[in-house]
Design an enzyme around this catalytic site. Structure first.
Site, PDB file in Angstrom:
ATOM      1  N   TYR A 125       0.778  -1.235   0.000  1.00 38.00           N
ATOM      2  CA  TYR A 125       0.000   0.000   0.000  1.00 38.00           C
ATOM      3  C   TYR A 125       0.810   1.287   0.000  1.00 38.00           C
ATOM      4  O   TYR A 125       0.291   2.330  -0.362  1.00 38.00           O
ATOM      5  CB  TYR A 125      -0.925   0.006   1.222  1.00 38.00           C
ATOM      6  CG  TYR A 125      -2.003  -1.038   1.140  1.00 38.00           C
ATOM      7  CD1 TYR A 125      -3.072  -0.886   0.277  1.00 38.00           C
ATOM      8  CD2 TYR A 125      -1.939  -2.203   1.901  1.00 38.00           C
ATOM      9  CE1 TYR A 125      -4.058  -1.845   0.177  1.00 38.00           C
ATOM     10  CE2 TYR A 125      -2.920  -3.168   1.812  1.00 38.00           C
ATOM     11  CZ  TYR A 125      -3.981  -2.987   0.948  1.00 38.00           C
ATOM     12  OH  TYR A 125      -4.944  -3.941   0.844  1.00 38.00           O
ATOM     13  N   LEU A 126       2.058   1.227   0.444  1.00 40.06           N
ATOM     14  CA  LEU A 126       2.859   2.442   0.515  1.00 40.06           C
ATOM     15  C   LEU A 126       3.749   2.544  -0.708  1.00 40.06           C
ATOM     16  O   LEU A 126       4.568   1.661  -0.969  1.00 40.06           O
ATOM     17  CB  LEU A 126       3.717   2.430   1.786  1.00 40.06           C
ATOM     18  CG  LEU A 126       2.940   2.297   3.111  1.00 40.06           C
ATOM     19  CD1 LEU A 126       3.904   2.291   4.284  1.00 40.06           C
ATOM     20  CD2 LEU A 126       1.919   3.415   3.255  1.00 40.06           C
TER      21      LEU A 126
END
Length: 883
Positions: free
Chosen positions: A842-843
């Site tokens: 997600y990052l």
């Protein structure tokens, strides 16, 4: 500076890491949540996607890493219909199971008296078996579905993967260009390629040393470290498995606008199958009703699966035991005990003799010398070597999950209804191979022929099969660092960045629809609010034979509670049966809507009965091309992470303070995304070791202070040195010094034995035992001196040092003590949060790369070698880059 100041405070966490955290500035207040059951590397997860109350079930997709995405895949188009029964036909699925490794090699050891005919595909399932295990569909299958496929990384990644969906494609529909779902092993297939083309540059290739996704080895103190091209340290002396691999710099190349063709040529060696079952020694028998049970190999193997787990929590689970015993009884009908015993009651089974044998074998393996272990590893590496790489368009690239999972018992997560079910052995007849036209067909490492060999260059998987428990499709893909996976990662994060341009308009639109007179529009707007503000997964309905986990669209009335004046309490099981609990303030209109949606509904009724994931994602596509609920989740995670990092002022921070700030931001994003884990069983024990090390550093500093006092009494009045360490008492000092002495003696004994071993290798005479005794006597003498020094506040160093050197050593120790304390706090705060999932999925890795450059932090301190290999395109970003 007082030595008892900052570092002498209690070593508890600063604040409550599991309390309220505002993670995205949008009113989201995650609170402590409890993760239910952890899952080991070989465990699998059901990934159902059917809509609630529909009569037919939609196909299930999973990845061969046994970790799978659950809620985040768009359902705008319905994939090809698959069989819906709980078990599927696997041609010849246990044929190799009852054949010992030695008999396959022609050595004739422990040959089974079971005929080959008995080892057919119905070996573990017949008409008398539970319906869950009966075959679904014919033996001949059509080509694997290409609409939605999943990929995994090698087991070494360890990561706690979430929402993993592989690169997926669909057949092009003339005259429009087909849309291709492209995603890495660590994300779900929601992200459509963006229209923007990357800068056209001449592709270059650089040679770096790679080791197929292994974690970077720890460098030994005092020895020179060899740096890889990407900056990761490796052991100085060349390792045999280390090889030069040409890394294709695809991010510098012209990007092909036609995403339907993934490769031109592809060669690989297929997959490696686990060894066939080798029966237990004749003297190792499980017991039934107190008597030895003489089992044939097929039945014995399944019994060993359970025997290995009898001391685990799985064996205490009624559902696990029930499913195992049902499936084992089906096997026993085909392969009954040789002595005619009828196994009818689970409570009369005693698997402990098998368990004790396995434990003894583990102990033997653990007791092997380093050389023996190295030789065993070398044999394994040689067997697997050819499967680790493939030739993609003439380039050598790493293959990810090339190992076929061995048979065993399905474990699942949380309250999965199928945990304990038998996972069949996969054979070549179950596997479809995908290679290039004209490429040599790989030969299986066990008897049999591939189910099918195809040449489809619009997909990126190398092999596929279907497992029997959840009917999940398994795939073999390239490793995380491959060019195809890297491209899909970049496209995914660029899609999330593109959402920044549209998010204000999208929020404006759904805020208007929150008051719509059309109930379906009002419910859809409310789900979009929760997905945007709370980063909830979209959610899909589940069948009765699947774990009862939900997402936003599949919430039921009992999962949401209203609390005046404006609080909503969420309490449900999310992906992987991890509990999501959150009490969050909402806007008055949201509170009003939820009250309306709950009216005239009882327990078990859908909260959003006019919304499903397919319709939601279809609407999101109208807001922005390629937009899905998953993109919102990636966007919120990355933009929140960027904001949290930017808020930290780290101009004069120490390296450990910088790492703590990074981890704190990562933790808040993980809480936002509900990436929870159970506290490791060994956490308290490991924390005690870390705290003991912390006190050990203080002990060293105390001894240096006392050495100063002996040299000159004036140092007793110096505020920097006069105060004793607050958390070191006399009792601890005694035990610590005794432990130090024992450690020194053990070290001397090992050194003495190694020296003698070396002398004997050189045909020289070994040292006499008196040499060792002299060394031990010297150690005893030193520690007798320490005993005399207790309570005197004076100390004598082993080697004399000038005052300036002692003061310098004290300063350095003080810095180490502070850094060590920060590490303790950071570790304790993160005990219930899984940080790896958000880093992988997600990052945006460019956020981390840029932050490391700004604050002069080596990226190796944050990213493992696996992640550096996975994100090479992100490592070259400029320091002023922002998400």
């Amino acid at each position: 500076m007082s030595s008892a100041s900052d570092d002498d405070r209690p070593l508890g966490a600063n604040g409550n890491p599991n309390g309220l955290h505002r993670a995205n500035g949008n009113g989201h207040v995650p609170v402590r949540e409890k993760e239910l059951s952890p899952m080991s590397e070989d465990e699998e997860l059901s990934v159902p996607v059917p809509a609630r109350n529909l009569k037919r079930k939609k196909p299930i997709y999973a990845e061969s890493s046994s970790e799978s995405s659950e809620d985040d895949t768009p359902l705008a188009s319905s994939p090809t219909k698959l069989a819906t029964s709980a078990a599927i036909s696997m041609p010849g699925a246990f044929e190799a199971t009852t054949v010992s490794a030695s008999s396959v090699n022609g050595k004739g050891k422990a040959k089974s008296n079971v005929s080959k005919a008995e080892l057919s595909d119905d070996e573990y399932a017949d008409d008398d078996a539970p319906k869950r295990k009966r075959a679904a569909g014919s033996k001949e299958k059509s080509k694997p579905a290409k609409k939605k496929i999943k990929q995994d990384t090698p087991a070494a990644s360890g990561s706690d993967d979430d929402d993993d969906t592989p690169i997926a494609t669909t057949k092009p529909a003339a005259p429009r260009k087909r849309k291709v779902k492209v995603e890495s092993d660590a994300d779900s297939g929601d992200d459509q390629p963006i229209a923007k083309k990357f800068a056209a540059k001449k592709p270059r290739a650089s040679k770096v040393k790679m080791e197929g996704g292994e974690e970077p080895p720890k460098a030994k103190r005092g020895k020179a470290k060899k740096e890889e091209a990407n900056g990761s340290p490796v052991k100085g002396k060349g390792r045999k498995e280390e090889q030069e691999v040409e890394v294709f710099r695809w991010w510098d190349a012209d990007q092909n606008g036609d995403n339907s063709v993934k490769w031109t040529t592809l060669e690989h060696n297929g997959v490696i199958f686990p060894d066939p079952y080798d029966p237990l020694p004749a003297n190792v028998k499980m017991k039934y009703n107190g008597k030895d049970l003489d089992l044939p190999p097929a039945s014995e193997e399944v019994a060993t699966f359970y025997a290995a787990l009898i001391e685990s929590d799985h064996a205490k689970d009624d559902t696990f035991n029930k499913n195992f015993f049902e499936d084992w009884q089906a096997v026993l009908k085909r392969h009954p005990p040789r002595d005619g015993t009828k196994v009818t009651k689970f409570d009369l089974c005693d698997f402990r003799p098998m368990y004790e044998y396995f434990e003894a074998e583990k102990a033997k393996k653990k007791a092997l010398s380093s050389q023996e272990k190295k030789e065993l590893k070398q044999v394994k590496d040689e067997q697997e070597h050819k499967y680790k790489t493939c030739l993609l368009d003439g380039r050598k690239e790493q293959v990810g999950n090339f190992r076929v999972e061995p048979p065993g018992l399905f474990r699942g997560r949380g309250d999965h209804p199928k945990k304990g079910a038998l996972k069949y052995r996969v054979r070549p007849e179950d596997i479809t191979i995908n290679i290039g036209e004209g490429a040599p067909i790989p030969v299986p490492n066990m008897p049999g022929q591939w189910k099918e060999v195809i040449h489809d260059n619009t997909v990126t998987w190398l092999a596929t099969w279907t497992e029997n428990v959840n009917s999940n499709h398994k795939y073999v893909f390239l490793a995380a660092g491959s060019s195809l996976k890297g491209q899909s990662d970049m496209i995914k994060f660029e899609k999330a960045r593109e959402l920044k341009k549209h998010v204000d308009k999208i929020r404006q639109n759904y805020n208007v629809d929150l008051k719509s007179k059309v109930m379906a529009d009002r419910q859809r707007a409310t789900t979009m609010y929760f997905i945007d503000k709370l980063a909830l997964r979209a959610g899909n309905e589940k069948g009765d034979d699947e774990a009862d986990t939900v997402g936003c669209c599949s919430l039921r009335t009992e999962h949401v509670t209203l609390e005046a004046p404006n609080f909503i309490i969420f309490d449900f099981l999310g992906k992987d049966s991890i509990r999501y609990y959150n009490r969050v303030p909402v806007e008055p209109q949201i509170f009003k809507n939820i009250r309306i949606f709950k009216e005239n509904k009882g327990v078990g009724d859908s909260l959003f009965d006019r919304v499903n994931t397919a319709g939601l994602n279809k609407h999101l596509q109208s807001e922005m091309k390629g937009l899905t609920a998953k993109v919102f989740r990636t966007f919120n995670a990355s933009i929140t992470f960027q904001r949290l990092l930017d808020e930290n002022k780290l101009e004069n921070a120490t390296p450990q303070e910088k790492l703590n700030a990074y981890n704190k931001a990562n933790r808040e994003v993980a809480i936002l995304c509900n990436h929870r884990r159970t506290v490791p069983k060994t956490h308290d024990q490991s924390m005690e070791k870390v705290r003991d090390k912390h006190r050990g550093l203080k002990y060293e500093r105390m001894k240096l202070r006392h050495a100063l006092f002996k040299i000159d009494k004036k140092f007793r009045k110096d505020p920097e040195y006069r105060d004793d360490e607050s958390d070191i008492d006399d009792e601890w000092i005694v035990s610590h010094e005794e432990a130090l002495k024992a450690k020194e003696i053990e070290k001397a004994e090992k050194k003495f034995a190694k020296e003698n071993e070396k002398l004997l290798e050189d045909d020289k005479e070994a040292q006499e035992n008196s040499v060792l005794q002299e060394r031990i006597a010297e150690i005893e003498k030193d520690y007798k001196r320490l005993v005399k020094e207790r309570g005197t506040e004076q100390a004598e160093l082993k080697r004399e040092k000038p005052v300036e050197k002692i003061e310098e050593a004290i300063t350095k120790l003080t810095e180490r003590i502070k850094a060590n304390k920060l590490q303790i706090i950071d570790r304790d705060e993160g005990k219930e949060v899984a940080l790896g999932t958000s880093k992988i999925n997600y990052l945006d890795p460019r956020i981390t790369a840029a932050w490391c450059k700004i604050h002069d932090v080596p990226v190796e301190k944050i990213f493992s070698k696996t992640l550096i290999t996975k994100f090479p395109w992100a490592m070259e970003v400029e320091e002023d880059w922002k998400f």
